[in-house]
Scaffold this motif. Structure first.
Motif, mmCIF file in Angstrom:
data_model
loop_
_atom_site.group_PDB
_atom_site.id
_atom_site.type_symbol
_atom_site.label_atom_id
_atom_site.label_comp_id
_atom_site.label_asym_id
_atom_site.label_seq_id
_atom_site.Cartn_x
_atom_site.Cartn_y
_atom_site.Cartn_z
ATOM 1 N N PHE A 23 97.929 78.836 -14.409
ATOM 2 C CA PHE A 23 97.407 79.783 -13.282
ATOM 3 C C PHE A 23 98.581 79.681 -12.325
ATOM 4 C CE2 PHE A 23 93.257 78.547 -14.734
ATOM 5 C CZ PHE A 23 92.684 79.868 -14.808
ATOM 6 N N THR A 24 99.200 80.808 -12.014
ATOM 7 C CA THR A 24 100.427 80.673 -11.098
ATOM 8 C C THR A 24 100.094 81.380 -9.651
ATOM 9 O OG1 THR A 24 100.814 83.353 -11.954
ATOM 10 C CG2 THR A 24 101.627 81.511 -13.142
ATOM 11 N N ALA A 25 98.884 81.958 -9.542
ATOM 12 C CA ALA A 25 98.652 82.583 -7.957
ATOM 13 C C ALA A 25 97.311 82.654 -8.109
ATOM 14 C CB ALA A 25 99.518 83.630 -7.641
ATOM 15 N N CYS A 26 96.841 82.422 -6.849
ATOM 16 C CA CYS A 26 95.343 83.078 -6.302
ATOM 17 C C CYS A 26 95.338 84.018 -5.312
ATOM 18 C CB CYS A 26 94.549 81.709 -5.653
ATOM 19 S SG CYS A 26 92.719 82.289 -5.228
ATOM 20 N N ASN A 27 94.795 85.186 -5.446
ATOM 21 C CA ASN A 27 94.733 86.334 -4.789
ATOM 22 C C ASN A 27 93.295 86.342 -4.270
ATOM 23 O OD1 ASN A 27 97.124 87.260 -6.080
ATOM 24 N ND2 ASN A 27 95.860 87.548 -7.729
ATOM 25 N N ILE A 28 93.157 85.823 -2.932
ATOM 26 C CA ILE A 28 91.760 85.756 -2.331
ATOM 27 C C ILE A 28 92.210 85.880 -0.738
ATOM 28 C CG2 ILE A 28 92.494 83.214 -2.005
ATOM 29 C CD1 ILE A 28 89.307 82.824 -1.931
ATOM 30 N N ASP A 29 90.907 86.711 -0.134
ATOM 31 C CA ASP A 29 90.797 86.997 1.160
ATOM 32 C C ASP A 29 89.491 86.751 1.758
ATOM 33 O OD1 ASP A 29 89.889 89.119 0.064
ATOM 34 O OD2 ASP A 29 91.126 90.790 1.103
ATOM 35 N N TYR A 30 88.931 85.791 1.563
ATOM 36 C CA TYR A 30 87.696 85.613 1.948
ATOM 37 C C TYR A 30 87.397 85.207 3.366
ATOM 38 C CZ TYR A 30 84.946 85.411 -2.766
ATOM 39 O OH TYR A 30 84.434 85.664 -3.724
ATOM 40 N N ALA A 31 88.452 84.694 3.731
ATOM 41 C CA ALA A 31 88.550 83.994 5.320
ATOM 42 C C ALA A 31 89.157 85.244 6.129
ATOM 43 C CB ALA A 31 89.615 83.044 5.045
ATOM 44 N N SER A 32 88.222 86.156 5.985
ATOM 45 C CA SER A 32 88.584 87.390 6.845
ATOM 46 C C SER A 32 87.171 87.913 7.388
ATOM 47 C CB SER A 32 88.891 88.452 5.701
ATOM 48 O OG SER A 32 88.079 88.875 4.853
ATOM 49 N N ASP A 33 87.127 89.039 8.172
ATOM 50 C CA ASP A 33 85.923 89.586 8.611
ATOM 51 C C ASP A 33 84.998 90.029 7.727
ATOM 52 O OD1 ASP A 33 86.676 89.220 11.165
ATOM 53 O OD2 ASP A 33 87.375 91.247 11.552
ATOM 54 N N LYS A 34 85.547 90.410 6.530
ATOM 55 C CA LYS A 34 84.585 91.059 5.543
ATOM 56 C C LYS A 34 84.043 90.036 4.807
ATOM 57 C CE LYS A 34 88.958 92.003 2.893
ATOM 58 N NZ LYS A 34 89.743 93.240 2.245
ATOM 59 N N GLY A 35 84.934 88.744 4.558
ATOM 60 C CA GLY A 35 84.297 87.689 4.145
ATOM 61 C C GLY A 35 83.045 87.075 4.993
ATOM 62 N N VAL A 36 83.077 87.105 6.099
ATOM 63 C CA VAL A 36 82.110 86.613 6.966
ATOM 64 C C VAL A 36 80.919 87.538 6.945
ATOM 65 C CG1 VAL A 36 81.487 86.390 9.515
ATOM 66 C CG2 VAL A 36 83.567 85.481 8.395
ATOM 67 N N THR A 37 80.992 88.737 6.532
ATOM 68 C CA THR A 37 80.118 89.799 6.396
ATOM 69 C C THR A 37 79.188 89.378 5.196
ATOM 70 O OG1 THR A 37 81.415 91.425 7.618
ATOM 71 C CG2 THR A 37 79.514 92.177 6.353
ATOM 72 N N ALA A 38 79.935 89.097 4.049
ATOM 73 C CA ALA A 38 79.377 88.914 2.752
ATOM 74 C C ALA A 38 78.551 87.397 2.830
ATOM 75 C CB ALA A 38 80.485 88.778 1.730
ATOM 76 N N LEU A 39 79.264 86.454 3.378
ATOM 77 C CA LEU A 39 78.410 85.291 3.848
ATOM 78 C C LEU A 39 77.276 85.383 4.576
ATOM 79 C CD1 LEU A 39 78.333 82.310 3.134
ATOM 80 C CD2 LEU A 39 79.815 81.859 5.016
ATOM 81 N N LYS A 40 77.147 86.328 5.441
ATOM 82 C CA LYS A 40 75.922 86.632 6.536
ATOM 83 C C LYS A 40 74.968 87.086 5.639
ATOM 84 C CE LYS A 40 76.788 88.228 10.635
ATOM 85 N NZ LYS A 40 77.439 88.897 11.746
ATOM 86 N N ALA A 41 75.261 88.119 4.533
ATOM 87 C CA ALA A 41 74.284 88.573 4.011
ATOM 88 C C ALA A 41 73.589 87.774 2.958
ATOM 89 C CB ALA A 41 75.022 89.984 3.034
ATOM 90 N N ILE A 42 74.548 86.684 2.224
ATOM 91 C CA ILE A 42 73.775 85.667 1.189
ATOM 92 C C ILE A 42 72.778 84.873 2.278
ATOM 93 C CG2 ILE A 42 74.387 83.597 0.099
ATOM 94 C CD1 ILE A 42 77.007 85.037 -0.443
ATOM 95 N N ILE A 43 73.441 84.448 3.465
ATOM 96 C CA ILE A 43 72.271 83.698 4.405
ATOM 97 C C ILE A 43 71.046 84.595 4.738
ATOM 98 C CG2 ILE A 43 72.199 82.585 6.653
ATOM 99 C CD1 ILE A 43 75.314 82.343 6.270
ATOM 100 N N ASN A 44 71.320 85.868 5.140
ATOM 101 C CA ASN A 44 70.057 86.421 5.372
ATOM 102 C C ASN A 44 69.114 86.640 4.109
ATOM 103 O OD1 ASN A 44 70.983 87.082 7.742
ATOM 104 N ND2 ASN A 44 71.958 89.057 7.354
ATOM 105 N N LEU A 45 69.794 86.841 2.962
ATOM 106 C CA LEU A 45 68.942 86.714 1.799
ATOM 107 C C LEU A 45 68.129 85.321 1.494
ATOM 108 C CD1 LEU A 45 67.742 88.274 -0.814
ATOM 109 C CD2 LEU A 45 69.710 87.493 -1.946
ATOM 110 N N LYS A 46 68.853 84.613 1.779
ATOM 111 C CA LYS A 46 68.288 83.074 1.345
ATOM 112 C C LYS A 46 67.094 82.897 2.522
ATOM 113 C CE LYS A 46 67.999 78.838 3.314
ATOM 114 N NZ LYS A 46 67.687 78.452 4.626
ATOM 115 N N LYS A 47 66.957 83.381 3.712
ATOM 116 C CA LYS A 47 66.292 83.269 4.611
ATOM 117 C C LYS A 47 64.788 83.778 4.343
ATOM 118 C CE LYS A 47 69.130 82.539 8.745
ATOM 119 N NZ LYS A 47 69.818 83.086 9.833
#
Length: 440
Positions: A238-262
């Motif tokens: 593995f030579t590189a990781c392409n990730i942008d979870y730490a972003s507004d769109k990542g927060v939106t996704a995590l909020k959706a997971i939390i909403n489903l879990k509730k």
């Protein structure tokens, strides 16, 4: 048994005219570290024209033994197909072929542990490719076999067979993904996750999704436009990781997971055998029979729904997965040539269609995907729609899967139920930094 006999008869009748399935000349770049592999490519090129003709019947490929590992459910089928292949191509008949039932996951692990003692041809899941390359357990394909893979299979499957710029395997399925199964008597709008949750809550039924899995969890993040992929070199490092979870769109996704879990209807899981009293489950084609038995006339399938956060709709995405056939590096050039021709045949349009008829595996071959039988399969049709919304699962470090489970477990435990956007961003920044560290 009737289906197996039919498949054998169909293959025997078709092999003689199926030119591309039995050929496959390659240049001498098949394996720069293995003279036998390079010689085999030269030998095949002398007797075959670019994968367009069967091997020359006048060429003596010698004798020997070939071991093939495939999943138990297709072991008898594969033995029959190999027998038909050798009968139609007597130049390869000097080899005794033994087919052993070894699942895709075990096959890869066994090959990595003991390359010399492993099978000559083996089935594996695409997420094992990096490990196989790194351990020297798989021989790269030459240019003309690589062209066959690219031209015959859908883009996702062809991509899954590559590491760096090199093609290492023959795809045999394009059916390892997930989509929505639902009870049509309960779910009124399968295109909306909010509506599905509401219907399940009203009916006292469950909606199953495995949010603490690195396989299912990215459906939300990819749905909002996030990226999480790894680059690897030809040796599987593995030579590189392409990730942008730490972003507004990542927060939106995590909020959706939390909403489903509730939701009171939510159940963490994805296995039909462990699901009870459900009206919706996000699962794969492997569970279609079990789910159909439970839902009966109300059985229905669809691509994954959209979810809504702060008034904006997002389409659930996710991974697509594939089964591949790999070939162990060989010291005998003739044996390698036979293994290549045999593996190509086992990945051909005709064999994929016969395999679908016997066990229902979804083809990766684009022509096979257009057959009436495959098109009429409800689960495969839903998966095909969903795959248009996904990315092929590439190679991921083993630690990634553990990390994703930990994130999901924290959501399930309610640790983020009342978290602010800033708190969620901090969680995702830590997740992102850790993922990046795996490629350093």
């Amino acid at each position: 048994m009737k289906k197996k006999v039919l498949a054998l008869m169909m293959s025997t009748a078709m092999i003689a005219s199926m030119l591309t399935a039995c050929g496959g000349g390659d240049d001498n770049n098949a394996n720069n570290n293995n003279d036998a592999n390079a010689n085999a490519n030269n030998n095949v090129a002398d007797t075959q024209t670019g994968g367009d003709t069967a091997g020359d019947e006048n060429v003596d490929y010698g004798t020997g033994e070939i071991t093939i590992w495939v999943a138990e459910e297709v072991s008898t089928f594969t033995q029959e197909q190999v027998a038909a292949f050798q009968e139609a191509n007597p130049q390869y008949a000097g080899y005794t072929v033994t087919v052993e039932p070894v699942g895709e996951g075990d096959a890869a692990s066994n090959m990595i542990t003991d390359v010399e003692g492993g099978a000559d041809i083996y089935g594996f899941a695409q997420d094992q490719l990096a490990r196989l390359v790194t351990s020297g357990a798989i021989a790269p394909l030459g240019d003309q076999y690589a062209s066959f893979v690219d031209e015959q299979n859908d883009a996702g499957a062809a991509s899954a067979a590559k590491m760096g710029g090199t093609t290492y395997a023959f795809p045999i399925t394009s059916d390892n993904g997930y989509f929505l199964y639902y009870d049509s008597s309960v779910i009124t709008d399968p295109t909306s996750l909010d509506a599905i949750v509401a219907d399940c809550e009203a009916a006292g039924k469950g909606i199953y999704m495995e949010i603490n899995s690195g396989w299912y969890q990215p459906a939300f993040f990819f749905g909002t436009g996030c990226t999480l992929t790894y680059d690897a070199d030809d040796e599987g490092n593995f030579t590189a990781c392409n990730i942008d979870y730490a972003s507004d769109k990542g927060v939106t996704a995590l909020k959706a997971i939390i909403n489903l879990k509730k939701s009171s209807a939510f159940v963490n899981g994805s296995s039909a055998s462990n699901a009870t009293n459900f009206a919706a489950i996000i699962d794969g084609t492997w569970d279609s029979g079990a789910i159909k038995d439970v839902l009966g006339d109300n059985y229905a399938c669809a691509k994954l729904p959209k979810f809504t956060v702060d008034g904006t709709d997002y389409q659930l995405g996710g991974f697509g997965g594939f089964k591949l056939l790999g070939i162990k590096p060989q010291t005998d050039a003739n044996k390698l040539a036979v293994c290549q021709a045999m593996a190509q045949f086992l990945s051909s349009e005709e064999t994929q269609l016969a395999r679908y008829d016997v066990v229902g595996w979804g083809p990766s071959n684009m022509a096979a995907q257009q057959s009436e039988a495959v098109q009429a399969d409800e689960a495969l049709s839903a998966l095909a729609e969903q795959l248009a919304e996904t990315i092929p699962q590439g190679q991921y470090p083993n630690d990634y899967w553990t990390l994703a489970t930990s994130l999901g477990d924290s959501v399930i435990a309610g640790e983020y139920d009342n978290a602010s956007d800033e708190d969620l961003m901090a969680v995702l920044q830590n997740f992102q930094d850790t993922c990046t560290s795996y490629a350093q």
